[in-house]
Design a protein around this motif. Structure first.
Motif, mmCIF file in Angstrom:
data_model
loop_
_atom_site.group_PDB
_atom_site.id
_atom_site.type_symbol
_atom_site.label_atom_id
_atom_site.label_comp_id
_atom_site.label_asym_id
_atom_site.label_seq_id
_atom_site.Cartn_x
_atom_site.Cartn_y
_atom_site.Cartn_z
ATOM 1 N N SER B 124 -33.156 20.821 -40.831
ATOM 2 C CA SER B 124 -31.989 19.958 -41.039
ATOM 3 C C SER B 124 -31.109 20.509 -42.154
ATOM 4 C CB SER B 124 -32.444 18.529 -41.385
ATOM 5 O OG SER B 124 -32.960 18.494 -42.702
ATOM 6 N N GLY B 125 -31.699 21.402 -42.987
ATOM 7 C CA GLY B 125 -30.895 22.057 -44.016
ATOM 8 C C GLY B 125 -30.718 21.214 -45.260
ATOM 9 N N LYS B 126 -31.043 19.909 -45.160
ATOM 10 C CA LYS B 126 -30.914 19.057 -46.337
ATOM 11 C C LYS B 126 -32.196 19.145 -47.146
ATOM 12 C CE LYS B 126 -29.285 15.849 -43.442
ATOM 13 N NZ LYS B 126 -29.311 14.574 -42.833
ATOM 14 N N LYS B 127 -32.066 19.021 -48.466
ATOM 15 C CA LYS B 127 -33.267 19.030 -49.292
ATOM 16 C C LYS B 127 -33.826 17.610 -49.294
ATOM 17 C CE LYS B 127 -35.112 20.512 -53.721
ATOM 18 N NZ LYS B 127 -35.626 19.277 -54.308
ATOM 19 N N PRO B 128 -34.955 17.406 -48.612
ATOM 20 C CA PRO B 128 -35.456 16.039 -48.507
ATOM 21 C C PRO B 128 -36.078 15.558 -49.819
ATOM 22 C CG PRO B 128 -36.954 17.548 -47.407
ATOM 23 C CD PRO B 128 -35.809 18.365 -47.913
ATOM 24 N N THR B 129 -35.950 14.272 -50.090
ATOM 25 C CA THR B 129 -36.642 13.697 -51.237
ATOM 26 C C THR B 129 -38.103 13.498 -50.845
ATOM 27 O OG1 THR B 129 -36.210 11.468 -50.444
ATOM 28 C CG2 THR B 129 -34.582 12.406 -51.943
ATOM 29 N N ARG B 130 -38.939 13.246 -51.847
ATOM 30 C CA ARG B 130 -40.350 12.969 -51.567
ATOM 31 C C ARG B 130 -40.476 11.769 -50.631
ATOM 32 N NH1 ARG B 130 -45.038 14.617 -54.434
ATOM 33 N NH2 ARG B 130 -46.786 13.339 -53.814
ATOM 34 N N ARG B 131 -39.615 10.781 -50.860
ATOM 35 C CA ARG B 131 -39.605 9.567 -50.037
ATOM 36 C C ARG B 131 -39.318 9.921 -48.562
ATOM 37 N NH1 ARG B 131 -40.154 6.319 -47.489
ATOM 38 N NH2 ARG B 131 -39.377 4.224 -47.159
ATOM 39 N N GLU B 132 -38.377 10.846 -48.359
ATOM 40 C CA GLU B 132 -38.037 11.235 -46.980
ATOM 41 C C GLU B 132 -39.184 12.001 -46.318
ATOM 42 O OE1 GLU B 132 -33.160 11.513 -47.192
ATOM 43 O OE2 GLU B 132 -34.370 13.108 -48.086
ATOM 44 N N ILE B 133 -39.883 12.798 -47.121
ATOM 45 C CA ILE B 133 -41.040 13.522 -46.584
ATOM 46 C C ILE B 133 -42.123 12.520 -46.193
ATOM 47 C CG2 ILE B 133 -42.891 15.157 -47.134
ATOM 48 C CD1 ILE B 133 -40.887 16.607 -48.983
ATOM 49 N N GLU B 134 -42.344 11.540 -47.062
ATOM 50 C CA GLU B 134 -43.359 10.516 -46.766
ATOM 51 C C GLU B 134 -42.970 9.713 -45.526
ATOM 52 O OE1 GLU B 134 -44.919 9.861 -51.349
ATOM 53 O OE2 GLU B 134 -43.624 8.358 -50.426
ATOM 54 N N GLU B 135 -41.683 9.412 -45.428
ATOM 55 C CA GLU B 135 -41.188 8.656 -44.263
ATOM 56 C C GLU B 135 -41.449 9.456 -42.975
ATOM 57 O OE1 GLU B 135 -39.820 5.883 -43.256
ATOM 58 O OE2 GLU B 135 -38.870 6.556 -41.394
ATOM 59 N N MET B 136 -41.173 10.757 -43.011
ATOM 60 C CA MET B 136 -41.433 11.595 -41.839
ATOM 61 C C MET B 136 -42.934 11.622 -41.529
ATOM 62 S SD MET B 136 -42.853 14.713 -41.164
ATOM 63 C CE MET B 136 -42.623 15.951 -42.423
ATOM 64 N N LEU B 137 -43.767 11.714 -42.584
ATOM 65 C CA LEU B 137 -45.217 11.802 -42.384
ATOM 66 C C LEU B 137 -45.824 10.478 -41.918
ATOM 67 C CD1 LEU B 137 -46.399 14.001 -45.379
ATOM 68 C CD2 LEU B 137 -46.525 14.554 -42.955
ATOM 69 N N SER B 138 -45.073 9.376 -42.099
ATOM 70 C CA SER B 138 -45.603 8.088 -41.629
ATOM 71 C C SER B 138 -45.812 8.116 -40.119
ATOM 72 C CB SER B 138 -44.673 6.937 -42.031
ATOM 73 O OG SER B 138 -43.525 6.925 -41.204
ATOM 74 N N GLY B 139 -45.188 9.047 -39.454
ATOM 75 C CA GLY B 139 -45.371 9.191 -38.013
ATOM 76 C C GLY B 139 -46.569 10.051 -37.635
ATOM 77 N N HIS B 140 -47.389 10.387 -38.610
ATOM 78 C CA HIS B 140 -48.566 11.226 -38.323
ATOM 79 C C HIS B 140 -49.805 10.658 -38.998
ATOM 80 C CE1 HIS B 140 -46.393 14.562 -36.468
ATOM 81 N NE2 HIS B 140 -45.426 14.252 -37.310
ATOM 82 N N LEU B 141 -50.892 10.606 -38.252
ATOM 83 C CA LEU B 141 -52.153 10.184 -38.858
ATOM 84 C C LEU B 141 -52.987 11.411 -39.206
ATOM 85 C CD1 LEU B 141 -53.275 7.116 -36.707
ATOM 86 C CD2 LEU B 141 -52.096 7.146 -38.899
ATOM 87 N N CYS B 142 -53.396 11.494 -40.485
ATOM 88 C CA CYS B 142 -54.327 12.544 -40.914
ATOM 89 C C CYS B 142 -55.467 11.845 -41.627
ATOM 90 C CB CYS B 142 -53.631 13.507 -41.869
ATOM 91 S SG CYS B 142 -54.797 14.657 -42.640
#
Lengths: 291, 168
Positions: B124-142
């Motif tokens: 996406s070229g944007k520098k994601p915040t930690r919050r945005e990374i966490e939001e993206m990871l909420s769609g994955h179970l590890c």
């Protein structure tokens, strides 16, 4: 978990789609993004004989503004809605609520029209569109008709759409509200909400609420318009007492079911907490914009 | 408009990891199964098969989507990237290297899906915040890592990416 067999149709325009729907009728089921529907198929909770995939129909895509009315094509993805500048500027309630829908990966495919037609009573978009007093545009072989969202939801996962009809567009008047808020609670982020509240207020210079819209989710078989609370709030400033009274009035018609996820009492409690938060946030935002 | 009988297979063609793929599939076949069984790319993992776990995430026309929530016929004419498409000329993708370095995986079952969502974020070229990374990871179970190493790997990749001017 594999779906049962079905025939697959992929009409390339709206005309072809409504012709197919006319022939196939209740045997067929429209598939848009499929983010709620495919899990249901995978678990074989539904086994339609025929799927009509509408993803190629260009007429159903995109967001545009015409004569002060925002027109959202049914195939607009939830992600597009979340990121669209016109929405962020004019109807921020939608941008705020969309972030609660599933996850980025499902919002990339899930559609706005699909959410509304699926009619889950705890889903975010049905709540918001009821708060926004939207109009639903429906097509069939006989032409098109418009219906108010007030009449659209019938009960759980059931709308007034007939088997031969297709939801094509959602119309929303550009907001005259300066305060908005969306609040929901779910066990985990992205899960179905146990309860949710959407609120729109227009707050005047003196801090008086000129107009209010308040909708609760997860407390009834359909999104619940809190009309008593809306009437009560009109013409008042949001003092502590007004807020508490509005919260009580908001849940007066709510009659949630007890299920595995939450008891009736807990849902009612959540509905009140979320209503209070949404009203306060919307009011403060309205005041800030006014000042 | 095309009309098929129940069992009839449908011809589809799509671009997978830059390679033209043609196949015949029953309409009910999920894209995840088509990728694994018909194309033979078993790097895409199938966990829950109803859109909750995120293991089967692939890039569909550049967007991270769950391949168990799509039918293969719906991917006709599209461009798909799977985890096998990340390494170039035998060299791992930046994210793959950093997942190793930062202990971003243990059993590895969820990793292909997380990698694909991370690639979308990185692209996406944007520098994601930690919050945005966490939001993206909420769609994955590890269930192994507790996500800490995963977040570090992605943050580190975004920093490196920025230094290189967004090439990856």
């Amino acid at each position: 978990m594999k779906p049962a067999t079905f025939t697959y149709h992929c009409p390339s325009n709206l005309e072809a789609a409504v012709q197919l729907l006319d022939v196939i009728g209740s045997e067929g089921k429209i598939i848009a993004g499929g983010q709620s529907f495919i899990p249901i198929l995978n678990m074989r909770m539904s086994e339609p004989g025929c799927l009509i995939d509408i993803h190629q129909i260009k007429e159903l895509k995109g967001i545009r503004v015409e004569d002060g009315v925002l027109k959202i094509g049914a195939l607009t993805t939830q992600r597009e809605l979340e990121q669209h500048d016109v929405i962020k500027t004019n109807i921020p309630l939608l941008s705020e609520a969309t972030q609660f829908i599933g996850h980025v990966q499902t919002r990339n495919r899930g559609t706005v029209g699909g959410s509304v037609a699926h009619a889950d009573p705890s889903a975010e978009l049905p709540l918001c569109f009821l708060a926004l007093d939207a109009e639903i545009v429906i097509h069939s072989i006989d032409g098109s008709r418009k219906t108010s969202i007030n009449d659209f939801f019938v009960t759980y996962l059931t709308t007034e759409l007939m088997p031969e009809e297709i939801l094509t567009e959602i119309h929303v008047s550009l907001s005259q509200f300066n305060g908005y808020a969306f609040e929901e609670f779910s066990r985990r982020h992205g899960d179905f909400a146990l309860a949710a509240a959407a609120c729109l207020l227009s707050v005047g210079e003196t801090g008086k609420i000129e107009n209010a819209r308040l909708v609760l989710g997860g407390v009834e078989a359909v999104p619940l318009l809190a009309e008593e609370a809306m009437r009560f709030l009109k013409g008042k400033s949001l003092s502590d007492e007004t807020l508490e009274r509005a919260v009580e009035l908001a849940v007066i018609d709510a009659d949630p079911d007890t299920d595995l996820h939450a008891s009736k009492e807990y849902r009612l409690h959540l509905a009140k907490v979320l209503t209070r938060k949404a009203l306060l946030k919307a009011y403060n935002r309205g005041l800030q914009k006014e000042g | 408009m095309s009309i098929q009988s129940l069992k009839e297979k449908v011809k589809i063609s799509l671009l997978v990891n830059g390679r033209e793929v043609e196949g015949e599939t029953e309409p009910r076949k999920l894209l995840s199964d088509f990728i694994r069984e018909d194309i033979g790319l078993t790097g895409t993992h199938v966990g829950c098969e109803h859109g909750v776990c995120g293991s089967c995430t692939v890039l569909f026309n550049g967007k991270a989507v769950r391949s168990c929530l799509m039918f293969a016929v719906q991917a006709n004419g599209s461009t798909i990237q799977t985890v096998e498409g990340l390494a170039k000329d035998g060299e791992q993708h930046l994210l793959q290297k950093l997942f190793t370095e930062c202990h971003g995986l243990q059993c590895g079952f969820c990793t292909p899906g997380i990698l694909m969502s991370s690639v979308e974020l990185l692209n996406s070229g944007k520098k994601p915040t930690r919050r945005e990374i966490e939001e993206m990871l909420s769609g994955h179970l590890c269930r192994c890592t507790g996500y800490k190493g995963v977040i570090e790997a992605i943050e580190s990749a975004c920093r490196t990416n920025e230094c290189k001017g967004g090439e990856n």
